[in-house]
Scaffold this motif. Structure first.
Motif, mmCIF file in Angstrom:
data_model
loop_
_atom_site.group_PDB
_atom_site.id
_atom_site.type_symbol
_atom_site.label_atom_id
_atom_site.label_comp_id
_atom_site.label_asym_id
_atom_site.label_seq_id
_atom_site.Cartn_x
_atom_site.Cartn_y
_atom_site.Cartn_z
ATOM 1 N N PHE A 126 0.803 -1.235 0.000
ATOM 2 C CA PHE A 126 0.000 0.000 0.000
ATOM 3 C C PHE A 126 0.828 1.272 0.000
ATOM 4 O O PHE A 126 0.340 2.331 -0.394
ATOM 5 C CB PHE A 126 -0.930 0.012 1.220
ATOM 6 C CG PHE A 126 -1.911 -1.120 1.248
ATOM 7 C CD1 PHE A 126 -2.995 -1.143 0.391
ATOM 8 C CD2 PHE A 126 -1.739 -2.181 2.136
ATOM 9 C CE1 PHE A 126 -3.908 -2.190 0.418
ATOM 10 C CE2 PHE A 126 -2.641 -3.232 2.171
ATOM 11 C CZ PHE A 126 -3.724 -3.241 1.305
ATOM 12 N N HIS A 155 -1.505 5.539 3.117
ATOM 13 C CA HIS A 155 -2.651 4.679 2.821
ATOM 14 C C HIS A 155 -3.366 4.362 4.133
ATOM 15 O O HIS A 155 -2.769 4.325 5.211
ATOM 16 C CB HIS A 155 -2.208 3.385 2.146
ATOM 17 C CG HIS A 155 -3.339 2.601 1.550
ATOM 18 N ND1 HIS A 155 -4.106 1.723 2.293
ATOM 19 C CD2 HIS A 155 -3.852 2.582 0.285
ATOM 20 C CE1 HIS A 155 -5.037 1.194 1.513
ATOM 21 N NE2 HIS A 155 -4.907 1.704 0.291
ATOM 22 N N GLU A 156 -4.676 4.101 4.005
ATOM 23 C CA GLU A 156 -5.481 3.809 5.183
ATOM 24 C C GLU A 156 -4.988 2.572 5.937
ATOM 25 O O GLU A 156 -4.998 2.548 7.178
ATOM 26 C CB GLU A 156 -6.947 3.611 4.770
ATOM 27 C CG GLU A 156 -7.659 4.882 4.321
ATOM 28 C CD GLU A 156 -7.444 5.247 2.855
ATOM 29 O OE1 GLU A 156 -8.148 6.142 2.361
ATOM 30 O OE2 GLU A 156 -6.553 4.631 2.210
ATOM 31 N N ARG A 182 -9.708 9.466 5.356
ATOM 32 C CA ARG A 182 -8.844 10.177 4.414
ATOM 33 C C ARG A 182 -9.397 11.595 4.255
ATOM 34 O O ARG A 182 -10.599 11.788 4.096
ATOM 35 C CB ARG A 182 -8.789 9.480 3.062
ATOM 36 C CG ARG A 182 -7.899 10.210 2.040
ATOM 37 C CD ARG A 182 -7.755 9.457 0.735
ATOM 38 N NE ARG A 182 -6.981 8.232 0.883
ATOM 39 C CZ ARG A 182 -6.122 7.777 -0.024
ATOM 40 N NH1 ARG A 182 -5.912 8.469 -1.143
ATOM 41 N NH2 ARG A 182 -5.492 6.652 0.166
ATOM 42 N N LYS A 189 -2.616 10.409 -5.022
ATOM 43 C CA LYS A 189 -2.418 11.009 -3.699
ATOM 44 C C LYS A 189 -1.783 12.392 -3.890
ATOM 45 O O LYS A 189 -0.585 12.580 -3.716
ATOM 46 C CB LYS A 189 -1.518 10.127 -2.834
ATOM 47 C CG LYS A 189 -2.064 8.729 -2.613
ATOM 48 C CD LYS A 189 -1.020 7.817 -1.989
ATOM 49 C CE LYS A 189 -1.513 6.382 -1.907
ATOM 50 N NZ LYS A 189 -0.467 5.458 -1.371
ATOM 51 N N TYR A 230 -12.830 5.040 5.792
ATOM 52 C CA TYR A 230 -12.275 3.909 5.048
ATOM 53 C C TYR A 230 -12.954 2.629 5.507
ATOM 54 O O TYR A 230 -12.987 2.296 6.696
ATOM 55 C CB TYR A 230 -10.778 3.816 5.294
ATOM 56 C CG TYR A 230 -10.108 2.611 4.671
ATOM 57 C CD1 TYR A 230 -10.025 2.456 3.283
ATOM 58 C CD2 TYR A 230 -9.524 1.634 5.477
ATOM 59 C CE1 TYR A 230 -9.386 1.389 2.710
ATOM 60 C CE2 TYR A 230 -8.870 0.540 4.908
ATOM 61 C CZ TYR A 230 -8.819 0.408 3.528
ATOM 62 O OH TYR A 230 -8.175 -0.663 2.964
ATOM 63 N N CYS A 271 -4.002 10.517 5.566
ATOM 64 C CA CYS A 271 -4.777 9.419 6.147
ATOM 65 C C CYS A 271 -4.585 9.469 7.659
ATOM 66 O O CYS A 271 -3.458 9.636 8.147
ATOM 67 C CB CYS A 271 -4.318 8.077 5.591
ATOM 68 S SG CYS A 271 -4.591 7.899 3.812
ATOM 69 N N THR A 305 -1.993 1.481 6.161
ATOM 70 C CA THR A 305 -0.737 1.803 6.852
ATOM 71 C C THR A 305 -0.994 2.572 8.140
ATOM 72 O O THR A 305 -0.437 2.252 9.199
ATOM 73 C CB THR A 305 0.191 2.602 5.921
ATOM 74 O OG1 THR A 305 0.462 1.820 4.753
ATOM 75 C CG2 THR A 305 1.490 2.952 6.617
#
Length: 432
Positions: free
Chosen positions: A332, A336-337, A391, A372, A430, A378, A339
């Motif tokens: 990811f 990222h969500e 996000r 992005k 998310y 995030c 992460t």
């Protein structure tokens, strides 16, 4: 109702040339507005005698109260006392008590610094005839109060620490005595986050309609918007009624975007709620670089609820310090969500706290892409029962502003969770 009008005069070439930023005037204006004194004008004048005298006479014809900072030191460009005397048409005279204070100060402090009292320092003990000395317990330059024209002037040092002490101890009590002969006044600050200043203004613009004793003001203190209610009435009870009525209307208009009705900042509000819940918090930051931890730990007593901060900028740090799996990072990426979910959960588990919050994003000005773009962040909140991930996208391309927005978003997510409120409407939750 009669209103006291004030003006603020800041003196010094360092201000007119931009060498120093005039933070004193903003602080003094806020204190006056809190008292219900209307500040009509700010003036800045350099170290020129004719300009200073002209400014003092001008203000003396227009204002009821004036606060002046700077020009009380021992050097040749410290002109405030002499300029005030010229504007008032009086002479300077020696204040023996002030001279004794300055001499005693140099005996106790100057000796350690290898300095002796010189003639230039004696200059600080001369004041315009008819003035009232304002003692300075934290510096060598006393201030003074003097009437010029119809206005009562208060002259204070330019050093912020000295000015604030003198303003609190000696100037504000004297102005309050003046207010006793006019009306009772009060002020309340409502802090909001999540809407632009223009939208806040549109929603509250008619709150004071029909209330002759109420006045509203907006102040943007990025990224927070403050709505200030000013009230004037014949009694303290009347002031409180006006403030309460205005507060009720504003809360109805701004709803969950209000996080404080007493002027507290976001980190104080979040801290009080964590303390009340007897909860603890750990923070894992990437793009915000420690901003969240800095805000939280600037609050006295934060050790009761704040346990740990990990600024894990590199992926290797996320992996080794927060137990974010290499598989997650490889699949990811940092922003990222999945992460930030692993970051928040890792921080909470390692610190053994009630909550964990995390951030990872693109603060800019470079580093963004189509998926992005700059301004993407995030945010995750790990709780005892679940982890919530969002996000956001900031419209700013400036790194400093984005970092503050990202950090405030994270605290606002936590604030809303602690209050049992839904997440902000502009947050995209998310759902894997």
């Amino acid at each position: 109702m009669q209103t006291i009008h004030a003006q603020i005069l800041a003196t010094g070439d360092e201000l007119t040339t931009g060498t120093l930023v005039d933070s004193n005037s903003a602080y003094m204006a806020e204190q006056l507005e809190m008292m219900g004194v209307s500040v009509r004008r700010h003036v800045t004048v350099g170290d020129d005698m004719d300009d200073l005298v002209r400014a003092l006479k001008d203000i003396g014809e227009q204002a009821d109260v004036a606060l002046v900072t700077g020009g009380l030191g021992p050097t040749m460009d410290d002109l405030s006392a002499e300029a005030a005397a010229k504007a008032a048409g009086v002479d300077l005279e020696l204040d023996e008590e002030a001279l004794a204070w300055i001499e005693a100060l140099f005996k106790s402090v100057g000796r350690n610094l290898g300095r002796n009292l010189g003639e230039s320092n004696r200059k600080q003990a001369y004041f315009p005839q008819g003035s009232v000395r304002l003692d300075n317990p934290v510096g060598t330059a006393p201030g003074f109060s003097l009437t010029i024209g119809k206005c009562r002037f208060f002259f204070m040092p330019g050093v912020p620490r000295e000015m604030k002490r003198m303003l609190t101890d000696q100037v504000i009590p004297r102005i309050e005595e003046m207010l006793e002969d006019v009306t009772i006044s009060g002020m309340r600050t409502i802090c909001t986050y999540g809407m632009p200043e223009a939208r806040v203004g549109e929603l509250v613009e008619d709150v004071a309609d029909g209330e002759p004793g109420m006045k509203l003001g907006l102040r943007a203190s990025f990224p927070v918007i403050q709505v200030k209610i000013y009230a004037r009435a014949e009694s303290k009870m009347g002031v409180e009624r006006i403030l309460d009525d205005g507060t009720d209307k504003i809360l109805d208009r701004l709803k969950n975007n209000v996080f404080s009705v007493g002027g507290r900042n976001m980190e104080e509000v979040v801290g009080l709620m964590l303390k009340d819940e007897k909860a603890t918090l750990a923070v894992a930051e990437s793009c915000t670089g420690g901003q969240i931890a800095h805000w939280l730990t600037s609050v006295p007593g934060s050790s009761e609820y704040f346990v740990m901060s990990a600024v894990t900028y590199a992926n290797t740090a996320k992996e080794t310090m927060l137990n974010v799996s290499r598989k997650t990072l490889m699949r990811f990426g940092a922003v990222h969500e999945e992460t930030v979910k692993a970051m928040a959960e890792g921080a909470r588990q390692i610190a053994k706290t009630t909550y964990g919050i995390s951030t990872s994003g693109v603060a800019g000005p470079a580093g963004g892409n189509e998926e992005k773009p700059v301004g993407t962040v995030c945010i995750a909140l790990a709780t005892p029962d679940d982890t919530f991930v969002y996000r956001f996208h900031s419209p700013f391309g400036e790194r400093d502003r984005n970092i503050k927005i990202f950090a405030m978003n994270a605290l606002d997510v936590l604030r809303r969770h602690l209050q049992g409120l839904p997440p902000p409407s502009w947050a995209r939750e998310y759902k894997p």
